[in-house]
Design a protein around this motif. Structure first.
Motif, PDB file in Angstrom:
ATOM      1  N   ARG A 234      11.279  -4.666   9.624  1.00 12.92           N
ATOM      2  CA  ARG A 234      11.063  -6.093   9.343  1.00 12.92           C
ATOM      3  C   ARG A 234       9.569  -6.420   9.377  1.00 12.92           C
ATOM      4  NH1 ARG A 234      14.097 -10.505  13.014  1.00 12.92           N
ATOM      5  NH2 ARG A 234      12.387 -10.006  14.434  1.00 12.92           N
ATOM      6  N   GLU A 235       8.833  -5.803  10.314  1.00  9.84           N
ATOM      7  CA  GLU A 235       7.392  -5.991  10.364  1.00  9.84           C
ATOM      8  C   GLU A 235       6.718  -5.380   9.134  1.00  9.84           C
ATOM      9  OE1 GLU A 235       5.541  -7.841  12.563  1.00  9.84           O
ATOM     10  OE2 GLU A 235       7.583  -8.482  13.060  1.00  9.84           O
ATOM     11  N   ALA A 236       7.201  -4.206   8.724  1.00  6.90           N
ATOM     12  CA  ALA A 236       6.659  -3.575   7.514  1.00  6.90           C
ATOM     13  C   ALA A 236       6.913  -4.447   6.295  1.00  6.90           C
ATOM     14  CB  ALA A 236       7.280  -2.194   7.323  1.00  6.90           C
ATOM     15  N   LEU A 237       8.067  -5.089   6.261  1.00  2.00           N
ATOM     16  CA  LEU A 237       8.402  -5.983   5.148  1.00  2.00           C
ATOM     17  C   LEU A 237       7.403  -7.147   5.083  1.00  2.00           C
ATOM     18  CD1 LEU A 237      10.386  -6.740   2.858  1.00  2.00           C
ATOM     19  CD2 LEU A 237      11.728  -7.992   4.572  1.00  2.00           C
ATOM     20  N   LYS A 238       7.064  -7.709   6.235  1.00  5.20           N
ATOM     21  CA  LYS A 238       6.072  -8.792   6.272  1.00  5.20           C
ATOM     22  C   LYS A 238       4.738  -8.303   5.703  1.00  5.20           C
ATOM     23  CE  LYS A 238       7.888 -11.152  10.398  1.00  5.20           C
ATOM     24  NZ  LYS A 238       7.588 -11.498  11.810  1.00  5.20           N
ATOM     25  N   LYS A 239       4.336  -7.099   6.123  1.00  8.31           N
ATOM     26  CA  LYS A 239       3.063  -6.543   5.673  1.00  8.31           C
ATOM     27  C   LYS A 239       3.046  -6.369   4.159  1.00  8.31           C
ATOM     28  CE  LYS A 239       0.246  -2.344   5.960  1.00  8.31           C
ATOM     29  NZ  LYS A 239       0.055  -1.040   6.638  1.00  8.31           N
ATOM     30  N   TYR A 240       4.115  -5.811   3.608  1.00  6.85           N
ATOM     31  CA  TYR A 240       4.137  -5.549   2.168  1.00  6.85           C
ATOM     32  C   TYR A 240       4.306  -6.833   1.367  1.00  6.85           C
ATOM     33  CZ  TYR A 240       3.602  -0.544   2.328  1.00  6.85           C
ATOM     34  OH  TYR A 240       3.066   0.710   2.485  1.00  6.85           O
ATOM     35  N   ARG A 241       4.916  -7.833   1.945  1.00  2.81           N
ATOM     36  CA  ARG A 241       4.986  -9.120   1.249  1.00  2.81           C
ATOM     37  C   ARG A 241       3.607  -9.785   1.226  1.00  2.81           C
ATOM     38  NH1 ARG A 241      10.930 -10.908   2.914  1.00  2.81           N
ATOM     39  NH2 ARG A 241      11.978 -10.281   0.988  1.00  2.81           N
ATOM     40  N   ARG A 242       2.837  -9.586   2.296  1.00  3.65           N
ATOM     41  CA  ARG A 242       1.461 -10.107   2.279  1.00  3.65           C
ATOM     42  C   ARG A 242       0.642  -9.393   1.210  1.00  3.65           C
ATOM     43  NH1 ARG A 242       2.087 -10.125   8.016  1.00  3.65           N
ATOM     44  NH2 ARG A 242       1.035  -8.097   8.159  1.00  3.65           N
ATOM     45  N   ILE A 243       0.847  -8.087   1.095  1.00  6.04           N
ATOM     46  CA  ILE A 243       0.157  -7.329   0.045  1.00  6.04           C
ATOM     47  C   ILE A 243       0.539  -7.876  -1.330  1.00  6.04           C
ATOM     48  CG2 ILE A 243       0.000  -5.069  -1.081  1.00  6.04           C
ATOM     49  CD1 ILE A 243       0.344  -3.797   1.707  1.00  6.04           C
ATOM     50  N   GLU A 244       1.834  -8.163  -1.499  1.00  5.22           N
ATOM     51  CA  GLU A 244       2.312  -8.715  -2.771  1.00  5.22           C
ATOM     52  C   GLU A 244       1.651 -10.063  -3.051  1.00  5.22           C
ATOM     53  OE1 GLU A 244       6.625  -9.401  -4.934  1.00  5.22           O
ATOM     54  OE2 GLU A 244       6.411  -9.968  -2.824  1.00  5.22           O
ATOM     55  N   GLN A 245       1.585 -10.917  -2.036  1.00  3.96           N
ATOM     56  CA  GLN A 245       0.983 -12.239  -2.211  1.00  3.96           C
ATOM     57  C   GLN A 245      -0.498 -12.153  -2.560  1.00  3.96           C
ATOM     58  OE1 GLN A 245       1.920 -14.092   1.529  1.00  3.96           O
ATOM     59  NE2 GLN A 245       4.103 -14.304   1.045  1.00  3.96           N
ATOM     60  N   ASN A 246      -1.140 -11.083  -2.102  1.00  3.58           N
ATOM     61  CA  ASN A 246      -2.566 -10.884  -2.379  1.00  3.58           C
ATOM     62  C   ASN A 246      -2.824 -10.142  -3.685  1.00  3.58           C
ATOM     63  OD1 ASN A 246      -3.386 -12.182  -0.007  1.00  3.58           O
ATOM     64  ND2 ASN A 246      -3.218 -10.305   1.189  1.00  3.58           N
ATOM     65  N   GLY A 247      -1.761  -9.941  -4.452  1.00  3.01           N
ATOM     66  CA  GLY A 247      -1.936  -9.330  -5.765  1.00  3.01           C
ATOM     67  C   GLY A 247      -1.527  -7.878  -5.878  1.00  3.01           C
ATOM     68  N   GLY A 248      -1.014  -7.294  -4.769  1.00  6.05           N
ATOM     69  CA  GLY A 248      -0.547  -5.904  -4.836  1.00  6.05           C
ATOM     70  C   GLY A 248      -1.693  -4.934  -5.020  1.00  6.05           C
ATOM     71  N   TRP A 249      -1.465  -3.934  -5.859  1.00  9.70           N
ATOM     72  CA  TRP A 249      -2.524  -2.961  -6.151  1.00  9.70           C
ATOM     73  C   TRP A 249      -2.516  -2.619  -7.633  1.00  9.70           C
ATOM     74  CZ3 TRP A 249       0.912  -1.468  -1.990  1.00  9.70           C
ATOM     75  CH2 TRP A 249       2.089  -0.856  -2.422  1.00  9.70           C
TER      76      TRP A 249
END
Length: 529
Positions: free
Chosen positions: A198-213
């Motif tokens: 669940r914590e990893a999900l939060k992290k990757y959603r933040r990455i998504e919100q910041n434009g991903g890669w």
């Protein structure tokens, strides 16, 4: 006459006082106060519940569990006290409206009506009884999605046969009402791994919100990148590994330096690649998987966590085998005692996802060749080569074929038996070179492990009759020898394409049996429209 009237007045006054006092006693007897919550005389009945679910048909699937909740509480209020709605109702409502944090995509039935309970909307004014039962239905809905997951019948369609954990909605509600913090983390109901994901999900959603890669394109004229190479691609790889935490900061250098070397090794280790410094096209393909796909993978594996009973982690010792990572972990008293590489079933003979209990260890084992292998493989080999059995140290045995003990035996020098209907063993192998490959799909379904001897020594370390020298002798003696364990050891064969390790980093593995998409279809199909 005046005395008669006065007597009548006094009698009436005494009767009124008695009636008032009696009513007060009755009202007092009809209220039970527990933990600050008032439960009055039964206000919900079977008839009221039945009428409610006819009025709200999209909640029909939850009727039996809601009935059980009220039966357990003698049909008294759950969500109301003398002050109105209890505070826990607000907490649960907040969580039910944020199911995406739990890796779920569902629409809450009758969401507008439930919203009106908490936002004071007068156009959808509900009766107290409707409000009460709607909240109970919301609780069962939430508990089913978060703590239980999809139905057992659908799970078996995905090839998962580890027994499901048992969930009591009534007992869970009791514990939540006592300690509302369990809404955020409840390791009696969900694996600790679930909360790590669940914590990893939060992290990757933040990455998504910041434009991903961005997608990294490899120069078609370059086979791979090695330390001390310099290229714009190196700079792009550096930036990508910084986003996911393999690198602490992006120096923006295009030079493949020692800092990047350490990051590449970390990235490869957590994603199941062979450990070296070369960066090849397959690694760029893995790096280029969109963040949205990574999020979906995390959500799918959070769902798998819901199916497992957290009690498994409380055994003194147990073994976990994760097929996509090709790893075996042996834990004892909460400590990881051994990690071993394994190889598993080929696509046509997939290793079954199930659990069992190791009851005995067999040294220098015979291999009793399964009938299917005799019919589909050995029969044709023997037709081509009349000496096939002898040259492979095999013999006929009561109409079947078995391979004699020895260093060339397909089971190696030791096997760990957990009797099961799938005829799957955990065992050694004579072909150690196969462990150097990345995608290890080689067996007919059994699990072949690299460190079989080490596992036997660890399991038997508290057995005085089985010192290391006796284990060595039994493994190399050429005579089948069996050691029965005093206590059976649970073994779990699972399938996780994402897993958060002890350092807190998420590992993504290949979906070798192509099971994620099927589970995603089941998980993300909309259950209410």
């Amino acid at each position: 006459m005046k005395k008669l009237v006065l007597a009548l007045v006094i009698m009436l006054l005494l009767f009124s006082i008695s009636a008032i006092y009696g009513n007060r006693k009755l009202n007092s007897a009809n209220s039970v106060i527990s933990s600050g919550q008032v439960f009055q005389e039964p206000i919900v009945s079977k008839a009221i519940l039945s009428a409610f679910f006819k009025k709200y048909p999209y909640l029909k699937d939850y009727e039996s569990e809601v009935n059980a909740l009220y039966k357990n509480r003698k049909y008294s209020w759950i969500w109301h006290d003398k002050e109105g709605l209890i505070e826990f109702a607000n907490l649960l409502y907040s969580k039910a409206n944020r199911l995406e944090e739990e890796g779920l995509e569902f629409n809450l039935p009758y969401k507008d009506e439930i919203n009106s309970i908490f936002n004071g909307e007068t156009s959808k004014k509900l009766s107290k009884t409707d409000t009460e039962i709607l909240l109970s239905s919301m609780y069962v809905y939430y508990a089913e999605k978060v703590y239980k997951g999809i139905e057992t019948e659908k799970i078996t369609e995905t090839g998962w046969f580890i027994p499901r954990k048992k969930l009591s909605y009534a007992n869970l509600l009791d514990s939540l009402l006592v300690d509302s913090k369990l809404l955020n983390k409840n390791e009696d109901q969900l694996l600790g791994q679930y909360y790590k994901m669940r914590e990893a999900l939060k992290k990757y959603r933040r990455i998504e919100q910041n434009g991903g890669w961005n997608t990294i394109k490899m120069d078609p004229f370059i086979k791979d990148y090695k330390p001390n190479d310099s290229s714009k691609v190196i700079g792009q790889i550096r930036k990508r590994l910084t986003i996911t935490g393999d690198l602490k900061k992006d120096s923006k250098s295009n030079w493949y330096d020692e800092e990047l070397m350490a990051a590449v090794l970390n990235y490869k280790k957590r994603n199941g690649f062979r450990l070296n410094y070369r960066i090849e096209s397959e690694h760029l393909e893995h790096l280029n998987v969109p963040v949205e796909e990574r999020i979906k993978t995390i959500m799918v594996n959070m769902e798998r966590c819901r199916w497992i009973d957290p009690e498994l982690t409380k055994f003194d010792e147990f073994i976990v085998i994760n097929i996509p990572s090709f790893k075996l972990i042996y834990r004892r008293n909460g400590i990881k005692e051994l990690e071993s590489r394994v190889f598993v079933g080929k696509i046509m003979t997939e290793t079954v996802i199930f659990s069992g209990n190791i009851s005995h260890i067999v040294f220098s084992p015979y291999w009793n060749v399964p009938r299917s292998i005799i019919e589909n493989e050995l029969k044709f080999a023997m037709e081509r080569d009349k000496n096939y059995l002898a040259s492979h140290n095999m013999e006929w045995n009561n109409g079947n074929v078995r391979q004699k003990p020895g260093p060339r035996n397909s089971l190696g020098l030791v096997k760990f038996m957990f009797p099961n209907s799938n005829s799957i063993y955990l065992h050694d192998t004579p072909v150690k070179s196969l462990f150097d490959t990345e995608v290890r799909l080689f067996s007919h379904g059994c699990i072949n492990m690299d460190k079989a001897k080490e596992l036997a020594i660890l399991i038997l370390k508290d057995y005085p009759d089985w010192p290391v020298d006796r284990i060595d002798a039994a493994m190399n003696g050429g005579v089948e020898t069996t050691c029965y364990l005093k206590k059976k050891i649970p073994v779990y064969i699972g399938y996780f394409t994402a897993w958060v390790d002890d350092s807190g980093m998420i590992n993504f593995y290949r979906d070798v049996y192509q099971r994620d998409n099927r589970l995603a279809e089941l998980l993300f199909e909309e259950d209410f429209k």
